[in-house]
Design a protein around this motif. Structure first.
Motif, PDB file in Angstrom:
ATOM      1  N   LEU A   1       0.803  -1.267  -0.035  1.00 51.40           N
ATOM      2  CA  LEU A   1       0.035   0.117  -0.023  1.00 51.40           C
ATOM      3  C   LEU A   1       0.969   1.208  -0.012  1.00 51.40           C
ATOM      4  N   THR A   2       0.800   2.304  -0.770  1.00 48.84           N
ATOM      5  CA  THR A   2       1.710   3.376  -1.027  1.00 48.84           C
ATOM      6  C   THR A   2       1.252   4.441   0.080  1.00 48.84           C
ATOM      7  N   VAL A   3       1.775   5.326   0.492  1.00 42.88           N
ATOM      8  CA  VAL A   3       1.480   6.173   1.275  1.00 42.88           C
ATOM      9  C   VAL A   3       0.449   7.131   0.892  1.00 42.88           C
ATOM     10  N   ASP A   4       0.293   7.464  -0.497  1.00 42.03           N
ATOM     11  CA  ASP A   4      -0.897   8.331  -0.795  1.00 42.03           C
ATOM     12  C   ASP A   4      -2.059   7.314  -0.601  1.00 42.03           C
ATOM     13  N   GLU A   5      -2.078   6.302  -0.997  1.00 38.13           N
ATOM     14  CA  GLU A   5      -3.183   5.244  -0.740  1.00 38.13           C
ATOM     15  C   GLU A   5      -3.769   5.159   0.822  1.00 38.13           C
ATOM     16  N   LEU A   6      -2.688   5.275   1.489  1.00 42.81           N
ATOM     17  CA  LEU A   6      -3.153   5.129   3.049  1.00 42.81           C
ATOM     18  C   LEU A   6      -3.859   6.591   3.248  1.00 42.81           C
ATOM     19  N   GLU A   7      -3.139   7.576   2.799  1.00 44.39           N
ATOM     20  CA  GLU A   7      -3.700   8.941   3.047  1.00 44.39           C
ATOM     21  C   GLU A   7      -5.017   8.888   2.405  1.00 44.39           C
ATOM     22  N   ALA A   8      -5.350   8.520   1.401  1.00 44.34           N
ATOM     23  CA  ALA A   8      -6.676   8.476   0.847  1.00 44.34           C
ATOM     24  C   ALA A   8      -7.455   7.878   1.748  1.00 44.34           C
ATOM     25  N   ILE A   9      -7.346   6.639   2.452  1.00 47.77           N
ATOM     26  CA  ILE A   9      -8.070   5.745   3.367  1.00 47.77           C
ATOM     27  C   ILE A   9      -8.422   6.826   4.432  1.00 47.77           C
ATOM     28  N   ARG A  10      -7.136   7.455   4.813  1.00 50.31           N
ATOM     29  CA  ARG A  10      -7.290   8.235   6.045  1.00 50.31           C
ATOM     30  C   ARG A  10      -8.280   9.401   6.075  1.00 50.31           C
ATOM     31  N   LEU A  11      -8.105   9.970   4.867  1.00 46.75           N
ATOM     32  CA  LEU A  11      -9.017  10.938   4.721  1.00 46.75           C
ATOM     33  C   LEU A  11     -10.621  10.800   4.435  1.00 46.75           C
ATOM     34  N   ALA A  12     -10.831   9.807   3.431  1.00 47.23           N
ATOM     35  CA  ALA A  12     -12.040   9.188   3.210  1.00 47.23           C
ATOM     36  C   ALA A  12     -12.796   8.381   3.985  1.00 47.23           C
ATOM     37  N   ASP A  13     -12.031   7.335   4.417  1.00 50.99           N
ATOM     38  CA  ASP A  13     -12.899   6.348   5.477  1.00 50.99           C
ATOM     39  C   ASP A  13     -12.528   6.539   6.926  1.00 50.99           C
ATOM     40  N   PHE A  14     -11.532   7.174   7.365  1.00 55.43           N
ATOM     41  CA  PHE A  14     -11.345   7.498   8.880  1.00 55.43           C
ATOM     42  C   PHE A  14     -11.864   8.965   9.015  1.00 55.43           C
ATOM     43  N   GLU A  15     -11.573   9.933   8.286  1.00 54.64           N
ATOM     44  CA  GLU A  15     -12.152  11.175   8.852  1.00 54.64           C
ATOM     45  C   GLU A  15     -13.395  11.427   8.225  1.00 54.64           C
ATOM     46  N   GLY A  16     -13.963  10.475   7.226  1.00 51.41           N
ATOM     47  CA  GLY A  16     -15.302  10.809   6.649  1.00 51.41           C
ATOM     48  C   GLY A  16     -15.456  11.887   5.697  1.00 51.41           C
ATOM     49  N   LEU A  17     -14.241  12.113   5.067  1.00 56.22           N
ATOM     50  CA  LEU A  17     -14.659  13.354   4.068  1.00 56.22           C
ATOM     51  C   LEU A  17     -15.179  12.883   2.716  1.00 56.22           C
ATOM     52  N   TYR A  18     -16.018  13.658   2.352  1.00 56.20           N
ATOM     53  CA  TYR A  18     -16.318  13.522   0.850  1.00 56.20           C
ATOM     54  C   TYR A  18     -15.189  13.585  -0.074  1.00 56.20           C
ATOM     55  N   GLN A  19     -15.310  12.774  -1.160  1.00 54.18           N
ATOM     56  CA  GLN A  19     -14.125  12.496  -2.060  1.00 54.18           C
ATOM     57  C   GLN A  19     -13.519  13.785  -2.604  1.00 54.18           C
ATOM     58  N   GLU A  20     -14.478  14.906  -2.907  1.00 56.10           N
ATOM     59  CA  GLU A  20     -14.427  16.275  -3.430  1.00 56.10           C
ATOM     60  C   GLU A  20     -13.246  16.861  -2.278  1.00 56.10           C
ATOM     61  N   GLN A  21     -13.727  16.931  -0.970  1.00 56.27           N
ATOM     62  CA  GLN A  21     -12.863  17.448   0.061  1.00 56.27           C
ATOM     63  C   GLN A  21     -11.480  16.587   0.095  1.00 56.27           C
ATOM     64  N   ALA A  22     -11.474  15.481   0.224  1.00 55.58           N
ATOM     65  CA  ALA A  22     -10.427  14.761   0.344  1.00 55.58           C
ATOM     66  C   ALA A  22      -9.276  14.696  -0.944  1.00 55.58           C
ATOM     67  N   ALA A  23      -9.664  15.020  -1.962  1.00 58.05           N
ATOM     68  CA  ALA A  23      -9.175  15.312  -3.298  1.00 58.05           C
ATOM     69  C   ALA A  23      -8.287  16.616  -3.164  1.00 58.05           C
ATOM     70  N   GLU A  24      -8.896  17.348  -2.923  1.00 58.01           N
ATOM     71  CA  GLU A  24      -8.605  19.060  -2.403  1.00 58.01           C
ATOM     72  C   GLU A  24      -7.530  18.975  -1.528  1.00 58.01           C
ATOM     73  N   LYS A  25      -7.609  18.301  -0.390  1.00 62.45           N
ATOM     74  CA  LYS A  25      -6.339  18.031   0.616  1.00 62.45           C
ATOM     75  C   LYS A  25      -5.301  17.605   0.028  1.00 62.45           C
ATOM     76  N   MET A  26      -5.581  16.725  -0.816  1.00 63.45           N
ATOM     77  CA  MET A  26      -4.270  16.026  -1.543  1.00 63.45           C
ATOM     78  C   MET A  26      -3.799  16.728  -2.606  1.00 63.45           C
ATOM     79  N   ASP A  27      -4.396  17.857  -2.918  1.00 59.41           N
ATOM     80  CA  ASP A  27      -4.281  18.722  -4.297  1.00 59.41           C
ATOM     81  C   ASP A  27      -3.974  17.640  -5.407  1.00 59.41           C
TER      82      ASP A  27
END
Ligand SMILES: [Zn+2]
Length: 158
Positions: free
Chosen positions: A34-60
């Motif tokens: 699992l790459t670090v960016d994939e883990l970050e995606a899980i953290r933002l979307a699944d753990f913090e419960g952000l919408y994908q739009e918000q999570a995408a914005e956070k990851m630029d």
């Protein structure tokens, strides 16, 4: 081999980089990377419960790119759980701060050192040991990364 990828901004680095199922000898253990960016995606979307739009914005990155990353991440985690494989968190084209800032309290000299080099022994200007991490280098880590992040540094394990 070295494919140009857009940097993904990452707000944290995991302390645990390896998950291993109990009771499976290393000789037969298979790994999922699992790459670090994939883990970050899980953290933002699944753990913090952000919408994908918000999570995408956070990851630029774009919503489409985020969708691809989270899909790949889910698939890898599922594979590890279902097949009893180890999860190794490593790699990925990510953006993070490379330098730490220090300041000398005696002569006010300020300088930067790369991460991983340890704390400096003294001020390079006046040799005083009355040195501190610069104030702007403390505080919110995610804000720091956003402001100081340079480009595309792959994270290696260890
Ligand atoms: Zn000094």
């Amino acid at each position: 081999m070295a494919r140009r990828k857009h940097c993904r901004r990452v707000g944290f680095l995991p302390d645990t980089k390896y998950f291993k199922p109990r009771g499976i000898p290393l000789s037969v253990l298979e790994e999922v990377n699992l790459t670090v960016d994939e883990l970050e995606a899980i953290r933002l979307a699944d753990f913090e419960g952000l919408y994908q739009e918000q999570a995408a914005e956070k990851m630029d990155i774009s919503r489409q790119t985020f969708g691809r990353i989270i899909e790949s991440a889910h698939k890898k985690v599922a594979e590890a759980l279902v097949k009893g494989k180890a999860l190794k968190i490593e790699g990925g084209e990510i953006e993070m701060p490379e330098m730490r800032k220090f300041r000398c309290s005696d002569c006010q000299h300020a300088w930067e050192l790369p991460y991983g080099t340890g704390r400096p022994l003294g001020c390079p200007s006046c040799k005083s040991d009355n040195i501190h991490r610069a104030v702007e280098d403390r505080g919110c880590a995610s804000r720091l990364r956003r402001e100081q992040g340079r480009c595309c540094r792959g994270i290696q394990q260890g």
